[in-house]
Design an enzyme around this catalytic site. Sequence first.
Site, PDB file in Angstrom:
ATOM      1  CD  GLU A  36      -3.135  -0.219   0.063  1.00 11.77           C
ATOM      2  OE1 GLU A  36      -3.106   0.103  -1.133  1.00 11.77           O
ATOM      3  OE2 GLU A  36      -3.870  -1.115   0.513  1.00 11.77           O
ATOM      4  CG  HIS A  37      -0.007   4.929   0.669  1.00 15.64           C
ATOM      5  ND1 HIS A  37      -0.390   6.136   0.148  1.00 15.64           N
ATOM      6  CD2 HIS A  37      -1.047   4.500   1.430  1.00 15.64           C
ATOM      7  CE1 HIS A  37      -1.596   6.461   0.592  1.00 15.64           C
ATOM      8  NE2 HIS A  37      -2.031   5.468   1.364  1.00 15.64           N
ATOM      9  CB  THR A  38       4.417   0.287  -2.604  1.00 15.14           C
ATOM     10  OG1 THR A  38       3.224  -0.450  -2.897  1.00 15.14           O
ATOM     11  CG2 THR A  38       4.853  -0.019  -1.185  1.00 15.14           C
ATOM     12  CB  SER A 127     -10.356   1.813  -7.170  1.00 17.96           C
ATOM     13  OG  SER A 127      -9.265   2.052  -6.386  1.00 17.96           O
ATOM     14  CB  SER A 128     -16.170   3.707  -7.371  1.00 16.85           C
ATOM     15  OG  SER A 128     -15.947   4.831  -6.551  1.00 16.85           O
ATOM     16  CB  SER A 129     -12.689   7.584  -8.986  1.00 13.99           C
ATOM     17  OG  SER A 129     -11.610   7.153  -8.212  1.00 13.99           O
ATOM     18  CG  ASP A 173      -6.527   2.565  -7.326  1.00 15.56           C
ATOM     19  OD1 ASP A 173      -5.909   1.672  -6.715  1.00 15.56           O
ATOM     20  OD2 ASP A 173      -6.854   3.646  -6.803  1.00 15.56           O
ATOM     21  CE1 TYR A 223      -2.766   7.750  -2.655  1.00 14.77           C
ATOM     22  CE2 TYR A 223      -1.897   9.479  -4.080  1.00 14.77           C
ATOM     23  CZ  TYR A 223      -2.083   8.148  -3.793  1.00 14.77           C
ATOM     24  OH  TYR A 223      -1.572   7.187  -4.648  1.00 14.77           O
TER      25      TYR A 223
HETATM   26  C1  GLA Z   1      -5.151   4.994  -3.841  1.00 12.38           C
HETATM   27  C2  GLA Z   1      -4.397   5.356  -5.117  1.00 12.38           C
HETATM   28  C3  GLA Z   1      -3.426   4.250  -5.529  1.00 12.38           C
HETATM   29  C4  GLA Z   1      -2.551   3.808  -4.368  1.00 12.38           C
HETATM   30  C5  GLA Z   1      -3.384   3.573  -3.114  1.00 12.38           C
HETATM   31  C6  GLA Z   1      -2.527   3.322  -1.908  1.00 12.38           C
HETATM   32  O1  GLA Z   1      -6.012   3.922  -4.075  1.00 12.38           O
HETATM   33  O2  GLA Z   1      -5.287   5.628  -6.164  1.00 12.38           O
HETATM   34  O3  GLA Z   1      -2.652   4.664  -6.626  1.00 12.38           O
HETATM   35  O4  GLA Z   1      -1.514   4.727  -4.139  1.00 12.38           O
HETATM   36  O5  GLA Z   1      -4.244   4.659  -2.818  1.00 12.38           O
HETATM   37  O6  GLA Z   1      -1.804   2.144  -2.066  1.00 12.38           O
END
Ligand code: GLA
Length: 395
Positions: A36-38, A127-129, A173, A223
């Site tokens: 996550e956040h990688t 990630s609906s968007s 996403d 973010y």
């Molecule tokens: C959101 C972002 C992704 C990712 C995650 C965290 O979903 O759209 O690109 O960075 O956060 O892992």
Amino acid sequence: MQINKVAAGIAEKFRQAFNSEPLVVRSPGRVNLIGEHTDYNGGFVLPAAIDKAVYVALGKSNDDMCQFIAADMQEQYSGNINNLKKIERHWYDYINGVVDQLQKAGYTIPGFNCVIGGDIPTGAGMSSSAAVECAVLYALNETFHLKLDTLSMVKLAQKAENEYVGVQCGIMDQFASMFGKKGNVIKLDCRSLEFEYTPFVTDDIKIVLFDTNIKHSLASSEYNTRRLQCETGVAMIQEFHPQVKTLRDANMDMLTKYVLPKDKVVYDRCRYVVEEIQRLQAACIDLVHNDRVAFGKKMYATHEGLSKLYDVSCRELDFLVEFVKNEKAVLGARMMGGGFGGCTINLIKEGAIAEIAARIAKAYQDAFNMEMKMYVTQIEDGTNIINVHHYAAQL
Ligand code: GLA
């Protein structure tokens, strides 16, 4: 049957509104098992497309005018294809953002109409968007024969989110939504964009999402801040190691020497990322050995890092993870996605799901006076065209 009904319903709305036959595209939401956040740090991620999706029914209009209808919200937007207007973070910004990117890339897009809907809960971190962006882009690519390959569409959808919507998201996403494969997780190297599918065996365990029902409103500003903090850390290291381009190239030794003395917060953020990139590599080996206990432990460790070092969790997410920690039937749990709300992702033995869910929902209600939702997900294919005629015949 669920999918079929939603898609057929959206197609029917399109026919009623525009008196013609649409192309119907399905684009799924995603889960991310670990990593996550990688993605925006050049690291790895391990997402999968799921059985919740956005559906778009789309067809040409006869002129430059466009009409977009959100089936579930009873809302619509009309505008000229050459002058689509932005309204901060509204559902049609994701459509307009895709059109904007296509136009910037030199494509002439004629007017079109669409009806959009689906069953991905918004703001829940599935990630609906991204799914909207991918669905619309895929449908435009088909309808207007733009000849974009899948990876180009992924990059373009991500750019729409970065430049039009204004969230500096990574590529995970959109990649997961487009490239998803039934029964498989995607190990994606976000630096090289090489990827491989790994079967995720779920006969006796399920991927269960517990939804805090907290919409991640802080998410876009915080973010972007996290992303900047990671870049700041890289810049501090670069003074001494110019070859380090992202946190993927950094190690703990560099962080201790060059970042910690200057900024503890930036150090904590970077430390989480460097550890998470390593953790994912080790977790993939667990998957190969089908060692789900070891894999689950790493999910808990990820949550700890996201909560304490990266500081993107919240009380409600921490509560849900803490609650299941000592449950034997739960192999692992952590917050999922950008953070500040949304869901936790849990690997739970199938037979125990209902009982655990009942207890945790009650505890959550007692603690926060709020309802917790639950989604038991299946790993499905990525963006594809739906043959609604076939389904209509089955209804
Ligand atoms: C959101 C972002 C992704 C990712 C995650 C965290 O979903 O759209 O690109 O960075 O956060 O892992």
